[in-house]
Design an enzyme around this catalytic site. Sequence first.
Site, PDB file in Angstrom:
ATOM      1  CB  ALA A 162      -0.605  -0.200   1.402  1.00  0.00           C
ATOM      2  CB  SER A 168      -5.456   1.320   8.230  1.00  0.00           C
ATOM      3  OG  SER A 168      -4.469   1.243   9.939  1.00  0.00           O
ATOM      4  NE  ARG A 169      -5.841  -4.832  10.124  1.00  0.00           N
ATOM      5  CZ  ARG A 169      -5.306  -6.001  10.461  1.00  0.00           C
ATOM      6  NH1 ARG A 169      -5.100  -7.048  11.074  1.00  0.00           N
ATOM      7  NH2 ARG A 169      -3.484  -5.353  10.971  1.00  0.00           N
ATOM      8  CE1 TYR A 194      -8.854  -1.316   6.040  1.00  0.00           C
ATOM      9  CE2 TYR A 194      -9.427  -4.134   5.859  1.00  0.00           C
ATOM     10  CZ  TYR A 194      -8.004  -3.461   5.846  1.00  0.00           C
ATOM     11  OH  TYR A 194      -6.987  -3.533   6.112  1.00  0.00           O
ATOM     12  CE  LYS A 232       1.432 -10.979  -5.727  1.00  0.00           C
ATOM     13  NZ  LYS A 232       2.464 -11.014  -4.701  1.00  0.00           N
TER      14      LYS A 232
HETATM   15  N1  NAP Z   1       2.277  -5.863  -6.826  1.00  0.00           N
HETATM   16  C1  NAP Z   1       3.337  -6.342  -5.968  1.00  0.00           C
HETATM   17  O1  NAP Z   1       4.983  -5.983  -5.771  1.00  0.00           O
HETATM   18  C2  NAP Z   1       3.241  -6.224  -4.609  1.00  0.00           C
HETATM   19  C3  NAP Z   1       4.283  -6.064  -3.670  1.00  0.00           C
HETATM   20  C4  NAP Z   1       4.268  -7.096  -2.323  1.00  0.00           C
HETATM   21  C5  NAP Z   1       2.791  -7.630  -1.897  1.00  0.00           C
HETATM   22  N2  NAP Z   1       1.914  -7.240  -3.094  1.00  0.00           N
HETATM   23  C6  NAP Z   1       0.810  -7.771  -2.628  1.00  0.00           C
HETATM   24  O2  NAP Z   1      -0.291  -7.287  -1.446  1.00  0.00           O
HETATM   25  C7  NAP Z   1      -1.487  -7.536  -0.438  1.00  0.00           C
HETATM   26  C8  NAP Z   1      -0.207  -6.687   1.164  1.00  0.00           C
HETATM   27  O3  NAP Z   1       1.008  -7.740   1.227  1.00  0.00           O
HETATM   28  P1  NAP Z   1       1.936  -6.623   2.244  1.00  0.00           P
HETATM   29  O4  NAP Z   1       3.307  -7.290   1.122  1.00  0.00           O
HETATM   30  O5  NAP Z   1       2.012  -5.237   1.422  1.00  0.00           O
HETATM   31  O6  NAP Z   1       1.159  -7.290   2.947  1.00  0.00           O
HETATM   32  P2  NAP Z   1       1.366  -6.776   4.311  1.00  0.00           P
HETATM   33  O7  NAP Z   1       2.699  -5.410   4.442  1.00  0.00           O
HETATM   34  O8  NAP Z   1       1.694  -7.736   6.129  1.00  0.00           O
HETATM   35  O9  NAP Z   1       0.260  -5.586   4.767  1.00  0.00           O
HETATM   36  C9  NAP Z   1      -1.094  -6.032   4.850  1.00  0.00           C
HETATM   37  C10 NAP Z   1      -1.619  -4.947   4.811  1.00  0.00           C
HETATM   38  O10 NAP Z   1      -3.053  -5.825   5.863  1.00  0.00           O
HETATM   39  C11 NAP Z   1      -4.204  -5.128   6.619  1.00  0.00           C
HETATM   40  N3  NAP Z   1      -4.654  -6.134   7.131  1.00  0.00           N
HETATM   41  C12 NAP Z   1      -5.915  -6.340   6.996  1.00  0.00           C
HETATM   42  N4  NAP Z   1      -5.944  -7.433   7.877  1.00  0.00           N
HETATM   43  C13 NAP Z   1      -5.059  -8.174   8.452  1.00  0.00           C
HETATM   44  C14 NAP Z   1      -4.624  -9.066   8.806  1.00  0.00           C
HETATM   45  N5  NAP Z   1      -5.209 -10.459   9.426  1.00  0.00           N
HETATM   46  N6  NAP Z   1      -3.471  -9.627   8.979  1.00  0.00           N
HETATM   47  C15 NAP Z   1      -2.525  -8.840   8.393  1.00  0.00           C
HETATM   48  N7  NAP Z   1      -2.537  -7.843   7.484  1.00  0.00           N
HETATM   49  C16 NAP Z   1      -3.995  -7.496   8.091  1.00  0.00           C
HETATM   50  C17 NAP Z   1      -3.601  -4.228   7.093  1.00  0.00           C
HETATM   51  O11 NAP Z   1      -3.666  -2.673   7.097  1.00  0.00           O
HETATM   52  P3  NAP Z   1      -4.484  -2.093   8.399  1.00  0.00           P
HETATM   53  O12 NAP Z   1      -3.538  -2.251   9.720  1.00  0.00           O
HETATM   54  O13 NAP Z   1      -3.775  -0.916   8.090  1.00  0.00           O
HETATM   55  O14 NAP Z   1      -5.855  -2.381   8.158  1.00  0.00           O
HETATM   56  C18 NAP Z   1      -1.572  -4.769   7.071  1.00  0.00           C
HETATM   57  O15 NAP Z   1      -0.869  -3.480   7.167  1.00  0.00           O
HETATM   58  C19 NAP Z   1      -0.715  -9.094  -0.864  1.00  0.00           C
HETATM   59  O16 NAP Z   1      -1.660  -9.304  -1.648  1.00  0.00           O
HETATM   60  C20 NAP Z   1       0.532  -9.594  -1.665  1.00  0.00           C
HETATM   61  O17 NAP Z   1       0.524 -10.539  -2.951  1.00  0.00           O
HETATM   62  C21 NAP Z   1       1.841  -7.368  -3.912  1.00  0.00           C
END
Ligand code: NAP
Length: 337
Positions: A18, A38-39, A64, A103
């Site tokens: 994000a 965000s949560r 959300y 994705k």
């Molecule tokens: N396109 C790319 O290059 C790329 C790169 C990395 C990841 N991704 C994709 O992006 C998505 C998220 O990946 P990320 O690496 O950003 O993950 P991350 O750093 O763990 O962040 C996920 C976010 O989702 C929210 N969330 C809501 N419910 C949750 C739960 N039960 N446990 C953990 N987080 C929860 C949280 O935000 P809040 O606390 O603010 O609600 C958390 O910060 C995945 O689908 C991944 O495959 C894409």
Amino acid sequence: MPTTEPVRWGVVATGAIARAFSRDLLVTPGAELVAVGSRRPEVAAAFAREHARDGAVPRSYGSYEELVADPEVEIVYVATPHALHLDNARLALEAGKHVLCEKPLTVSAGDAETLVALAAERGRFLMEAMWTATHPLVRGLLAGLREGRFGTPRQVHADLGFRVDADPSSRMLDPVLGAGALLDMGVYPLTFAHLVLGEAEELTAVGDVRSAPGGTFDMDVAIAGRYAGGAVAAMTASMSSWSPGSATVATDLGRIDVDVVFRPTRITFTPHGGAPTAVESTEPVVGEGYGNEILEAVRCVRGGLLESPLVPHAQTLTILRQMDEVRRQLGIVHPVG
Ligand SMILES: NC(=O)c1ccc[n+]([C@@H]2O[C@H](COP(=O)([O-])OP(=O)(O)OC[C@H]3O[C@@H](n4cnc5c(N)ncnc54)[C@H](OP(=O)(O)O)[C@@H]3O)[C@@H](O)[C@H]2O)c1
């Protein structure tokens, strides 16, 4: 009526991607970040302050639900763990928003079909954030292949992997959140091979499957594919090692080298016995490359399209069906999808 007003974005979640995406949102023409959800309200507020542009701080919400109810938001970018994509994207579509969702679009093809049907019913744009397919260098490569400049592709090798040193409760390792190398990384080699060779006729997978509370997930996976005309692909993904992350395409005329499969910085074609030449981009890379997928979504939304020709629903569903089949072959059990 088409308009040249910037498309107004709302971002769901404040994690790693994000943040990277929102940085690119700030530098992409025709896009405006107007709100984040965000949560945790304090995290949303800090994220919003960090992503102010020209002194304008996006609105922040502690849920959300509140984010998708913001009447100014036109399109919601979903950046939560895999297993939550279905609910989060559905929430946004039901609130009447367009959706760009990270994705893989969902954990299973069946869940993705649910979202595609809902988006059609509501007349809203829906796109998986498969930024590789919108990347100008990948588009340049595909254009060159279509024009026959590099010969006929016969073999694809594609890989993505990095060592994941995370807590077992992290989204990478927790089956409840949609863990595994296949869903997080394998989606890129599968998509790359699909873009170059078309739809696979047959896939065979082996992997290192681990047990965890709530299910199982793959630490490493290798997939062999057969495509039209007898072309083949070898695709790997790893959460245990610093694997090459690159791709090669062997053709009857020579070899294409892609330095980073999901976000290339250099693609070359080396004719047999000749010197490498760089494959040209179709347009400048915007930001880290997320800007090009943002531009694509903006173009579609302003053009009244419900899906992107660069990341069509059929392609997303095909890759998800392939991942369902790989999970079936490996015996991977996710509690959702
Ligand atoms: N396109 C790319 O290059 C790329 C790169 C990395 C990841 N991704 C994709 O992006 C998505 C998220 O990946 P990320 O690496 O950003 O993950 P991350 O750093 O763990 O962040 C996920 C976010 O989702 C929210 N969330 C809501 N419910 C949750 C739960 N039960 N446990 C953990 N987080 C929860 C949280 O935000 P809040 O606390 O603010 O609600 C958390 O910060 C995945 O689908 C991944 O495959 C894409």
